[in-house]
Design an enzyme around this catalytic site. Sequence first.
Site, PDB file in Angstrom:
ATOM      1  N   PRO A  62      -2.065 -11.858  10.812  1.00  9.66           N
ATOM      2  CA  PRO A  62      -2.367 -11.631  12.229  1.00  9.66           C
ATOM      3  C   PRO A  62      -2.559 -10.134  12.483  1.00  9.66           C
ATOM      4  O   PRO A  62      -1.946  -9.299  11.806  1.00  9.66           O
ATOM      5  CB  PRO A  62      -1.102 -12.134  12.947  1.00  9.66           C
ATOM      6  CG  PRO A  62      -0.032 -12.140  11.912  1.00  9.66           C
ATOM      7  CD  PRO A  62      -0.705 -12.350  10.596  1.00  9.66           C
ATOM      8  N   ASP A  63      -3.393  -9.790  13.433  1.00 13.42           N
ATOM      9  CA  ASP A  63      -3.593  -8.391  13.808  1.00 13.42           C
ATOM     10  C   ASP A  63      -2.557  -8.068  14.898  1.00 13.42           C
ATOM     11  O   ASP A  63      -2.645  -8.556  16.028  1.00 13.42           O
ATOM     12  CB  ASP A  63      -5.019  -8.170  14.315  1.00 13.42           C
ATOM     13  CG  ASP A  63      -5.321  -6.688  14.448  1.00 13.42           C
ATOM     14  OD1 ASP A  63      -4.512  -5.969  15.067  1.00 13.42           O
ATOM     15  OD2 ASP A  63      -6.354  -6.244  13.916  1.00 13.42           O
ATOM     16  N   ILE A  64      -1.578  -7.270  14.532  1.00 11.92           N
ATOM     17  CA  ILE A  64      -0.440  -7.032  15.431  1.00 11.92           C
ATOM     18  C   ILE A  64      -0.881  -6.302  16.698  1.00 11.92           C
ATOM     19  O   ILE A  64      -0.606  -6.743  17.820  1.00 11.92           O
ATOM     20  CB  ILE A  64       0.654  -6.218  14.703  1.00 11.92           C
ATOM     21  CG1 ILE A  64       1.140  -7.004  13.476  1.00 11.92           C
ATOM     22  CG2 ILE A  64       1.808  -5.894  15.651  1.00 11.92           C
ATOM     23  CD1 ILE A  64       2.053  -6.228  12.552  1.00 11.92           C
ATOM     24  N   LYS A 122       8.433 -17.010 -11.087  1.00  9.75           N
ATOM     25  CA  LYS A 122       7.683 -15.852 -11.579  1.00  9.75           C
ATOM     26  C   LYS A 122       6.381 -16.328 -12.235  1.00  9.75           C
ATOM     27  O   LYS A 122       6.411 -17.262 -13.055  1.00  9.75           O
ATOM     28  CB  LYS A 122       8.548 -15.107 -12.595  1.00  9.75           C
ATOM     29  CG  LYS A 122       7.911 -13.855 -13.093  1.00  9.75           C
ATOM     30  CD  LYS A 122       8.758 -13.206 -14.180  1.00  9.75           C
ATOM     31  CE  LYS A 122       7.975 -12.058 -14.797  1.00  9.75           C
ATOM     32  NZ  LYS A 122       8.530 -11.639 -16.070  1.00  9.75           N
ATOM     33  N   ASP A 154      -3.807  -6.526   5.461  1.00 10.98           N
ATOM     34  CA  ASP A 154      -4.730  -7.396   6.199  1.00 10.98           C
ATOM     35  C   ASP A 154      -4.669  -8.829   5.689  1.00 10.98           C
ATOM     36  O   ASP A 154      -4.957  -9.759   6.436  1.00 10.98           O
ATOM     37  CB  ASP A 154      -6.164  -6.866   6.069  1.00 10.98           C
ATOM     38  CG  ASP A 154      -6.339  -5.559   6.840  1.00 10.98           C
ATOM     39  OD1 ASP A 154      -5.649  -5.401   7.864  1.00 10.98           O
ATOM     40  OD2 ASP A 154      -7.133  -4.709   6.407  1.00 10.98           O
ATOM     41  N   ASN A 193       0.849  -1.198   0.000  1.00 12.42           N
ATOM     42  CA  ASN A 193       0.000   0.000   0.000  1.00 12.42           C
ATOM     43  C   ASN A 193       0.881   1.242   0.000  1.00 12.42           C
ATOM     44  O   ASN A 193       2.104   1.150   0.000  1.00 12.42           O
ATOM     45  CB  ASN A 193      -0.948  -0.024   1.207  1.00 12.42           C
ATOM     46  CG  ASN A 193      -0.179  -0.080   2.505  1.00 12.42           C
ATOM     47  OD1 ASN A 193       0.543   0.842   2.855  1.00 12.42           O
ATOM     48  ND2 ASN A 193      -0.290  -1.194   3.233  1.00 12.42           N
ATOM     49  N   LYS A 230     -10.260  -4.027  19.444  1.00 10.08           N
ATOM     50  CA  LYS A 230      -8.847  -4.391  19.608  1.00 10.08           C
ATOM     51  C   LYS A 230      -8.366  -4.117  21.035  1.00 10.08           C
ATOM     52  O   LYS A 230      -7.197  -4.308  21.342  1.00 10.08           O
ATOM     53  CB  LYS A 230      -7.988  -3.626  18.602  1.00 10.08           C
ATOM     54  CG  LYS A 230      -8.352  -3.898  17.144  1.00 10.08           C
ATOM     55  CD  LYS A 230      -7.336  -3.269  16.185  1.00 10.08           C
ATOM     56  CE  LYS A 230      -7.819  -3.343  14.738  1.00 10.08           C
ATOM     57  NZ  LYS A 230      -6.734  -3.584  13.796  1.00 10.08           N
ATOM     58  N   PHE A 244      -3.947   3.505  15.122  1.00 12.28           N
ATOM     59  CA  PHE A 244      -4.346   4.516  14.147  1.00 12.28           C
ATOM     60  C   PHE A 244      -5.465   3.918  13.315  1.00 12.28           C
ATOM     61  O   PHE A 244      -5.410   2.733  12.975  1.00 12.28           O
ATOM     62  CB  PHE A 244      -3.159   4.888  13.239  1.00 12.28           C
ATOM     63  CG  PHE A 244      -2.327   6.003  13.808  1.00 12.28           C
ATOM     64  CD1 PHE A 244      -1.560   5.805  14.943  1.00 12.28           C
ATOM     65  CD2 PHE A 244      -2.327   7.263  13.210  1.00 12.28           C
ATOM     66  CE1 PHE A 244      -0.807   6.832  15.487  1.00 12.28           C
ATOM     67  CE2 PHE A 244      -1.585   8.299  13.734  1.00 12.28           C
ATOM     68  CZ  PHE A 244      -0.820   8.089  14.878  1.00 12.28           C
TER      69      PHE A 244
HETATM   70  N1  CTP Z   1      -3.111  -3.126  12.617  1.00 13.09           N
HETATM   71  C1  CTP Z   1      -2.242  -4.075  13.060  1.00 13.09           C
HETATM   72  N2  CTP Z   1      -2.181  -5.294  12.442  1.00 13.09           N
HETATM   73  C2  CTP Z   1      -2.973  -5.564  11.398  1.00 13.09           C
HETATM   74  C3  CTP Z   1      -3.873  -4.595  10.932  1.00 13.09           C
HETATM   75  C4  CTP Z   1      -3.927  -3.377  11.550  1.00 13.09           C
HETATM   76  O1  CTP Z   1      -1.491  -3.821  14.011  1.00 13.09           O
HETATM   77  N3  CTP Z   1      -2.893  -6.744  10.824  1.00 13.09           N
HETATM   78  C5  CTP Z   1      -3.184  -1.843  13.333  1.00 13.09           C
HETATM   79  C6  CTP Z   1      -2.772  -0.652  12.512  1.00 13.09           C
HETATM   80  O2  CTP Z   1      -1.394  -0.392  12.622  1.00 13.09           O
HETATM   81  C7  CTP Z   1      -3.611   0.452  13.135  1.00 13.09           C
HETATM   82  C8  CTP Z   1      -4.876  -0.263  13.565  1.00 13.09           C
HETATM   83  O3  CTP Z   1      -4.530  -1.636  13.650  1.00 13.09           O
HETATM   84  O4  CTP Z   1      -3.025   0.971  14.295  1.00 13.09           O
HETATM   85  C9  CTP Z   1      -6.030  -0.098  12.639  1.00 13.09           C
HETATM   86  O5  CTP Z   1      -5.621  -0.431  11.317  1.00 13.09           O
HETATM   87  P1  CTP Z   1      -6.630  -0.346  10.089  1.00 13.09           P
HETATM   88  O6  CTP Z   1      -5.939  -0.814   8.862  1.00 13.09           O
HETATM   89  O7  CTP Z   1      -7.277   0.995  10.085  1.00 13.09           O
HETATM   90  O8  CTP Z   1      -7.728  -1.381  10.572  1.00 13.09           O
HETATM   91  P2  CTP Z   1      -7.970  -2.898  10.312  1.00 13.09           P
HETATM   92  O9  CTP Z   1      -8.006  -3.586  11.632  1.00 13.09           O
HETATM   93  O10 CTP Z   1      -7.024  -3.441   9.312  1.00 13.09           O
HETATM   94  O11 CTP Z   1      -9.446  -2.877   9.763  1.00 13.09           O
HETATM   95  P3  CTP Z   1     -10.022  -2.468   8.317  1.00 13.09           P
HETATM   96  O12 CTP Z   1      -8.907  -2.681   7.330  1.00 13.09           O
HETATM   97  O13 CTP Z   1     -11.169  -3.381   8.142  1.00 13.09           O
HETATM   98  O14 CTP Z   1     -10.433  -1.026   8.415  1.00 13.09           O
END
Ligand code: CTP
Length: 401
Positions: free
Chosen positions: A310-312, A294, A284, A215, A346, A328
């Site tokens: 994983p959601d960190i 390739k 995500d 991104n 979260k 954020f």
């Molecule tokens: N974040 C994280 N790990 C992930 C996804 C998000 O730590 N895998 C953290 C980001 O660094 C940020 C917060 O979660 O502080 C919200 O990230 P955002 O991308 O806005 O939210 P998502 O949980 O990914 O939800 P969505 O994409 O559905 O809006």
Amino acid sequence: MTHLAQKKIILGITGGIAAYKSAELTRRLKEQGADVRVVMTPGAKEFITPLTFQALSGNPVSDSLLDRDAEAAMGHIELARWADLILVAPASADFLARLSHGFANDLLSTLCLATSAPIAVAPAMNQLMWKNKATQANCHTLKQRGILLLGPNSGDQACGETGLGRMMEPDQLVSATASLLRNNDPQAGPLHGKKVVITAGPTREALDPIRFISNHSSGKMGFALARAALAAGAQTIIIAGPVYQETPNGAERINTVTAKGMYRASLEHAPSADIFIATAAVADYRPLQIAGQKIKKSAKQISIELTRNPDIIAAVAALPEKPFTVGFAAETNDLINYAKGKLQNKKLDLIVANDVARSDIGFNSDQNAVTVISADKHQNLAQANKDQIAEQLIKIIASAL
Ligand code: CTP
């Protein structure tokens, strides 16, 4: 420059013609009230004598690791512990190389390994030696380890060439040293003694050996927060995705590429952190399979199956002794509601909501405007550059702690 008063400074001198300026530097540091102990490498003594520094510093000069008398007076480990700061000026190309590789083959390099005090180096060398990729790589390593590089300046050189490589002037070195000590002063910052871990930038998720999904995150907000955290006196670690951002002086940087890599680094450092700030735009999803070769364009249409990363931040917030956790929320619509949802889901302490649909703020911009949301209140921070927003956020976080 009161921050130098009564500070214990090891002034390391290595072999270079700029060593003559270090005599003046010693005098200036003393004038500001610092207690200076000079350590010379064998090369330095070819340019200027220890006696000069002994007279100017009022302390014996150390120059040998294996000198029994010197060790009996103040051993090298004791000397390393004594220091509030090690300043190496001039720092030759050879010394920078040895420091970056962790050598301990003379007293000065040993002290740098054995100290927990901040280290600053003022490179001085021929401009081509400075530009050389080996020197640049060594300096990059040193910066990543939190060693402060002061200069070099540009201009005429003793060797007759012109360019980058002159040692900073004594006055500049004195004020840089004072601000480094101010940043490390217990009374100076609201986050002194606190450890802050910040994720920043995008992640990259490989599709095949040469392609990835990512991104537009620039990492600017995360690095601005790291600078503000350092200025507030915090020990600061940045866990960065692939971004072209200068590592702030004094910060430790851990480079990562994928969400899984950033997750591992975060979970390694977050348990000992007081504050965890997640500015990273973590992918995500990642491709379920990474093609070993390739991907060729034979088919008219292809599909890529993705799996959740994983959601960190959620994992950090779920730690038994979780740090104060700040997320954020980058949204294109319904900003506040989505942000509040993330705060709750979260289990964050604070969430900073910003509207990435606006081109004047957000992702690649130098400006931002945010709403800071906690369980019981909202606070709008008006549009400003990311450094100003970061300073305000660090203040809010420090007072919430
Ligand atoms: N974040 C994280 N790990 C992930 C996804 C998000 O730590 N895998 C953290 C980001 O660094 C940020 C917060 O979660 O502080 C919200 O990230 P955002 O991308 O806005 O939210 P998502 O949980 O990914 O939800 P969505 O994409 O559905 O809006």
